[in-house]
Design a protein around this motif. Structure first.
Motif, PDB file in Angstrom:
ATOM      1  N   LYS A 181       0.816  -1.211   0.000  1.00 16.70           N
ATOM      2  CA  LYS A 181       0.000   0.000   0.000  1.00 16.70           C
ATOM      3  C   LYS A 181       0.858   1.274   0.000  1.00 16.70           C
ATOM      4  O   LYS A 181       0.341   2.378   0.035  1.00 16.70           O
ATOM      5  CB  LYS A 181      -0.918   0.010   1.225  1.00 16.70           C
ATOM      6  CG  LYS A 181      -1.956  -1.101   1.213  1.00 16.70           C
ATOM      7  CD  LYS A 181      -2.871  -0.992   2.417  1.00 16.70           C
ATOM      8  CE  LYS A 181      -3.940  -2.083   2.405  1.00 16.70           C
ATOM      9  NZ  LYS A 181      -4.842  -1.979   3.592  1.00 16.70           N
ATOM     10  N   GLY A 182       2.174   1.073  -0.043  1.00 14.18           N
ATOM     11  CA  GLY A 182       3.059   2.229  -0.044  1.00 14.18           C
ATOM     12  C   GLY A 182       3.421   2.663   1.369  1.00 14.18           C
ATOM     13  O   GLY A 182       3.248   1.916   2.335  1.00 14.18           O
ATOM     14  N   SER A 183       3.917   3.886   1.480  1.00 17.75           N
ATOM     15  CA  SER A 183       4.353   4.393   2.783  1.00 17.75           C
ATOM     16  C   SER A 183       3.893   5.831   2.983  1.00 17.75           C
ATOM     17  O   SER A 183       3.676   6.572   2.021  1.00 17.75           O
ATOM     18  CB  SER A 183       5.885   4.317   2.888  1.00 17.75           C
ATOM     19  OG  SER A 183       6.337   2.988   2.720  1.00 17.75           O
ATOM     20  N   GLN A 184       3.771   6.190   4.233  1.00 19.69           N
ATOM     21  CA  GLN A 184       3.376   7.539   4.595  1.00 19.69           C
ATOM     22  C   GLN A 184       4.491   8.215   5.401  1.00 19.69           C
ATOM     23  O   GLN A 184       4.970   7.672   6.395  1.00 19.69           O
ATOM     24  CB  GLN A 184       2.085   7.525   5.415  1.00 19.69           C
ATOM     25  CG  GLN A 184       0.837   7.232   4.607  1.00 19.69           C
ATOM     26  CD  GLN A 184       0.448   8.406   3.712  1.00 19.69           C
ATOM     27  OE1 GLN A 184       0.584   9.568   4.072  1.00 19.69           O
ATOM     28  NE2 GLN A 184      -0.039   8.076   2.523  1.00 19.69           N
TER      29      GLN A 184
ATOM     30  N   GLU B 269       7.965  14.173  -4.626  1.00 16.99           N
ATOM     31  CA  GLU B 269       6.666  13.802  -4.064  1.00 16.99           C
ATOM     32  C   GLU B 269       5.864  15.072  -3.768  1.00 16.99           C
ATOM     33  O   GLU B 269       6.411  16.156  -3.615  1.00 16.99           O
ATOM     34  CB  GLU B 269       6.828  12.987  -2.770  1.00 16.99           C
ATOM     35  CG  GLU B 269       7.658  11.720  -2.906  1.00 16.99           C
ATOM     36  CD  GLU B 269       6.999  10.663  -3.785  1.00 16.99           C
ATOM     37  OE1 GLU B 269       5.780  10.768  -4.000  1.00 16.99           O
ATOM     38  OE2 GLU B 269       7.701   9.740  -4.237  1.00 16.99           O
ATOM     39  N   ASP B 270       4.537  14.906  -3.679  1.00 13.97           N
ATOM     40  CA  ASP B 270       3.665  16.031  -3.344  1.00 13.97           C
ATOM     41  C   ASP B 270       3.390  16.035  -1.845  1.00 13.97           C
ATOM     42  O   ASP B 270       2.885  15.044  -1.300  1.00 13.97           O
ATOM     43  CB  ASP B 270       2.345  15.931  -4.114  1.00 13.97           C
ATOM     44  CG  ASP B 270       2.550  16.097  -5.608  1.00 13.97           C
ATOM     45  OD1 ASP B 270       3.456  16.871  -5.996  1.00 13.97           O
ATOM     46  OD2 ASP B 270       1.805  15.455  -6.383  1.00 13.97           O
ATOM     47  N   PHE B 271       3.718  17.135  -1.211  1.00 13.10           N
ATOM     48  CA  PHE B 271       3.526  17.280   0.232  1.00 13.10           C
ATOM     49  C   PHE B 271       2.376  18.226   0.545  1.00 13.10           C
ATOM     50  O   PHE B 271       2.126  19.179  -0.176  1.00 13.10           O
ATOM     51  CB  PHE B 271       4.798  17.832   0.889  1.00 13.10           C
ATOM     52  CG  PHE B 271       5.866  16.804   1.129  1.00 13.10           C
ATOM     53  CD1 PHE B 271       6.095  16.300   2.395  1.00 13.10           C
ATOM     54  CD2 PHE B 271       6.651  16.346   0.072  1.00 13.10           C
ATOM     55  CE1 PHE B 271       7.087  15.361   2.616  1.00 13.10           C
ATOM     56  CE2 PHE B 271       7.641  15.413   0.286  1.00 13.10           C
ATOM     57  CZ  PHE B 271       7.862  14.905   1.560  1.00 13.10           C
ATOM     58  N   ARG B 272       1.707  17.943   1.662  1.00 13.23           N
ATOM     59  CA  ARG B 272       0.694  18.841   2.201  1.00 13.23           C
ATOM     60  C   ARG B 272       1.254  19.454   3.487  1.00 13.23           C
ATOM     61  O   ARG B 272       1.787  18.740   4.332  1.00 13.23           O
ATOM     62  CB  ARG B 272      -0.592  18.076   2.518  1.00 13.23           C
ATOM     63  CG  ARG B 272      -1.343  17.637   1.279  1.00 13.23           C
ATOM     64  CD  ARG B 272      -2.368  18.686   0.845  1.00 13.23           C
ATOM     65  NE  ARG B 272      -2.813  18.492  -0.525  1.00 13.23           N
ATOM     66  CZ  ARG B 272      -3.615  17.516  -0.935  1.00 13.23           C
ATOM     67  NH1 ARG B 272      -4.061  16.629  -0.085  1.00 13.23           N
ATOM     68  NH2 ARG B 272      -3.979  17.443  -2.211  1.00 13.23           N
ATOM     69  N   PHE B 273       1.080  20.760   3.606  1.00 12.01           N
ATOM     70  CA  PHE B 273       1.619  21.485   4.756  1.00 12.01           C
ATOM     71  C   PHE B 273       0.542  22.253   5.510  1.00 12.01           C
ATOM     72  O   PHE B 273      -0.389  22.771   4.913  1.00 12.01           O
ATOM     73  CB  PHE B 273       2.648  22.534   4.301  1.00 12.01           C
ATOM     74  CG  PHE B 273       3.993  22.003   3.926  1.00 12.01           C
ATOM     75  CD1 PHE B 273       5.075  22.151   4.786  1.00 12.01           C
ATOM     76  CD2 PHE B 273       4.195  21.381   2.708  1.00 12.01           C
ATOM     77  CE1 PHE B 273       6.329  21.692   4.432  1.00 12.01           C
ATOM     78  CE2 PHE B 273       5.439  20.911   2.349  1.00 12.01           C
ATOM     79  CZ  PHE B 273       6.510  21.071   3.212  1.00 12.01           C
ATOM     80  N   THR B 274       0.741  22.359   6.830  1.00 11.15           N
ATOM     81  CA  THR B 274      -0.008  23.316   7.641  1.00 11.15           C
ATOM     82  C   THR B 274       0.957  23.898   8.664  1.00 11.15           C
ATOM     83  O   THR B 274       1.660  23.154   9.358  1.00 11.15           O
ATOM     84  CB  THR B 274      -1.180  22.673   8.396  1.00 11.15           C
ATOM     85  OG1 THR B 274      -2.208  22.297   7.474  1.00 11.15           O
ATOM     86  CG2 THR B 274      -1.790  23.677   9.389  1.00 11.15           C
TER      87      THR B 274
ATOM     88  N   ALA C 102       5.835   5.526  -2.705  1.00  7.65           N
ATOM     89  CA  ALA C 102       5.658   4.196  -3.312  1.00  7.65           C
ATOM     90  C   ALA C 102       4.198   3.926  -3.656  1.00  7.65           C
ATOM     91  O   ALA C 102       3.666   2.846  -3.400  1.00  7.65           O
ATOM     92  CB  ALA C 102       6.200   3.103  -2.394  1.00  7.65           C
ATOM     93  N   GLY C 103       3.536   4.932  -4.223  1.00  7.53           N
ATOM     94  CA  GLY C 103       2.169   4.742  -4.660  1.00  7.53           C
ATOM     95  C   GLY C 103       1.113   5.087  -3.633  1.00  7.53           C
ATOM     96  O   GLY C 103      -0.086   5.089  -3.942  1.00  7.53           O
ATOM     97  N   SER C 104       1.518   5.401  -2.416  1.00  2.69           N
ATOM     98  CA  SER C 104       0.548   5.763  -1.385  1.00  2.69           C
ATOM     99  C   SER C 104       0.037   7.180  -1.637  1.00  2.69           C
ATOM    100  O   SER C 104       0.765   8.038  -2.147  1.00  2.69           O
ATOM    101  CB  SER C 104       1.195   5.700   0.003  1.00  2.69           C
ATOM    102  OG  SER C 104       0.245   5.963   1.008  1.00  2.69           O
TER     103      SER C 104
ATOM    104  N   PRO D 161      13.909   4.613   1.610  1.00  2.19           N
ATOM    105  CA  PRO D 161      12.591   4.652   0.961  1.00  2.19           C
ATOM    106  C   PRO D 161      11.894   3.313   1.046  1.00  2.19           C
ATOM    107  O   PRO D 161      12.516   2.250   1.025  1.00  2.19           O
ATOM    108  CB  PRO D 161      12.939   5.007  -0.487  1.00  2.19           C
ATOM    109  CG  PRO D 161      14.272   5.680  -0.391  1.00  2.19           C
ATOM    110  CD  PRO D 161      14.992   4.980   0.696  1.00  2.19           C
ATOM    111  N   ALA D 162      10.590   3.369   1.161  1.00  2.26           N
ATOM    112  CA  ALA D 162       9.813   2.141   1.265  1.00  2.26           C
ATOM    113  C   ALA D 162       9.892   1.328  -0.016  1.00  2.26           C
ATOM    114  O   ALA D 162       9.923   1.864  -1.108  1.00  2.26           O
ATOM    115  CB  ALA D 162       8.358   2.483   1.582  1.00  2.26           C
ATOM    116  N   LYS D 163       9.962   0.049   0.146  1.00  3.39           N
ATOM    117  CA  LYS D 163       9.976  -0.854  -1.016  1.00  3.39           C
ATOM    118  C   LYS D 163       8.636  -1.572  -1.119  1.00  3.39           C
ATOM    119  O   LYS D 163       8.147  -2.122  -0.138  1.00  3.39           O
ATOM    120  CB  LYS D 163      11.091  -1.890  -0.861  1.00  3.39           C
ATOM    121  CG  LYS D 163      12.493  -1.283  -0.879  1.00  3.39           C
ATOM    122  CD  LYS D 163      13.563  -2.345  -0.767  1.00  3.39           C
ATOM    123  CE  LYS D 163      14.969  -1.746  -0.801  1.00  3.39           C
ATOM    124  NZ  LYS D 163      16.019  -2.778  -0.689  1.00  3.39           N
TER     125      LYS D 163
END
Length: 285
Positions: free
Chosen positions: A110-113, A181-186, A207-209, A280-282
């Motif tokens: 499922k990827g990584s966060q 990668e696309d990041f969200r910030f607050t 990784a697709g998450s 990085p997640a595999k």
């Protein structure tokens, strides 16, 4: 002839009286003028001093790595490399302090966060020349908001007020592309008394998450900011308004140190950006 001599003496004596009175009168006027001049120089307007500035509310800062509750850190950065956080360098922890946490949660196929959380504190002393600690903190509050809004590469920047956090608080949300990668910030900037608190929280999917939602990141940043502001009050419990909190003899020197520390903190904050995880997640097959 013998009688005229005493009479002449009496006439001369009487004639001299008005002259003496005039001299005495002139002397009296001169003394009155001197006294009036002296009174004018000592008048309240001439000796009036500037009113004392409002004492600073807080004299201490919390331990930045303990300011965010452990359960909050676990919720926002579940796979933090260090649960105790990484402390920022500071030459005076009573003026400035910060701590950060980051980690990558590997979810297999499922990827990584990835998550990053940091908190920074800056305390301002009251100074007769520079102003009250609260007013100086207010100026820094505005600067931090503008600085965040001007983040390089920030997209979809939105700013709004936040209620219930300190004396005033503002949220700045935006997106940014980092490490492919696309990041969200607050970022939440808050002021409580003479202390400015800045909380940054961001995340990305690897990784697709999927990239975390803006609502998720905003909620997390709000939780951390609430903890941080409460920690300031706790660090000064029993001392707010006391001589320790309001009248240190070293406040003027501390105030000067605050200016330098604030610049350093601002530089550190502007340089912070997500880092690509070292491992990085595999994706599992």
């Amino acid at each position: 002839m013998h009688r005229s001599a005493p009479r002449l003496t009496r006439i001369l004596a009487c004639a001299a009286v008005p002259v003496m009175l005039v001299v005495a009168g002139c002397s009296s006027d001169s003394d009155d003028k001197k006294e009036a001049d002296s009174s004018a120089s000592a008048s309240p307007e001439a000796t009036k001093s500037e009113p004392a500035v409002e004492p600073a509310k807080f004299a201490e800062l919390p331990d930045p790595c303990k300011a965010i509750e452990a359960k909050t850190v676990k919720s926002l950065v579940p796979s933090a490399k260090s649960k105790n956080g990484t402390r920022s360098k500071s030459s005076d922890t009573s003026v400035r302090g910060g701590c950060s946490w980051n980690g990558l949660a590997d979810k297999g196929v499922k990827g990584s966060q990835y998550r990053w959380l940091d908190v920074g504190f800056t305390r301002f002393a009251s100074d007769q020349t520079l102003g009250s600690g609260a007013a100086r903190a207010g100026e820094e509050f505005d600067k931090q908001i503008k600085r965040t809004e001007a983040t390089d590469g920030a997209k979809n920047v939105a700013t709004g007020s936040v209620s219930g956090i300190g004396d005033q608080a503002t949220k700045i949300t935006y997106d940014q592309s980092k490490t492919d990668e696309d990041f969200r910030f607050t970022t939440i900037v808050a002021r409580t008394g003479n202390v400015v608190v800045v909380v940054n929280y961001n995340g990305a999917g690897y990784a697709g998450s999927k990239t975390p939602s803006a609502e998720t990141i905003l909620k997390g940043a709000t939780m951390a900011a609430e903890d941080a502001v409460a920690a300031v009050a706790d660090a000064n419990a029993g001392g707010a308004g006391s001589p320790k909190a309001t009248g240190k003899a070293t406040d003027k020197a501390t105030g000067a140190a605050t200016d330098k520390a604030t610049d350093e903190a601002s530089d550190d904050s502007s340089k912070k950006s997500p880092q690509k995880p070292s491992s990085p997640a595999k994706t599992k097959s």
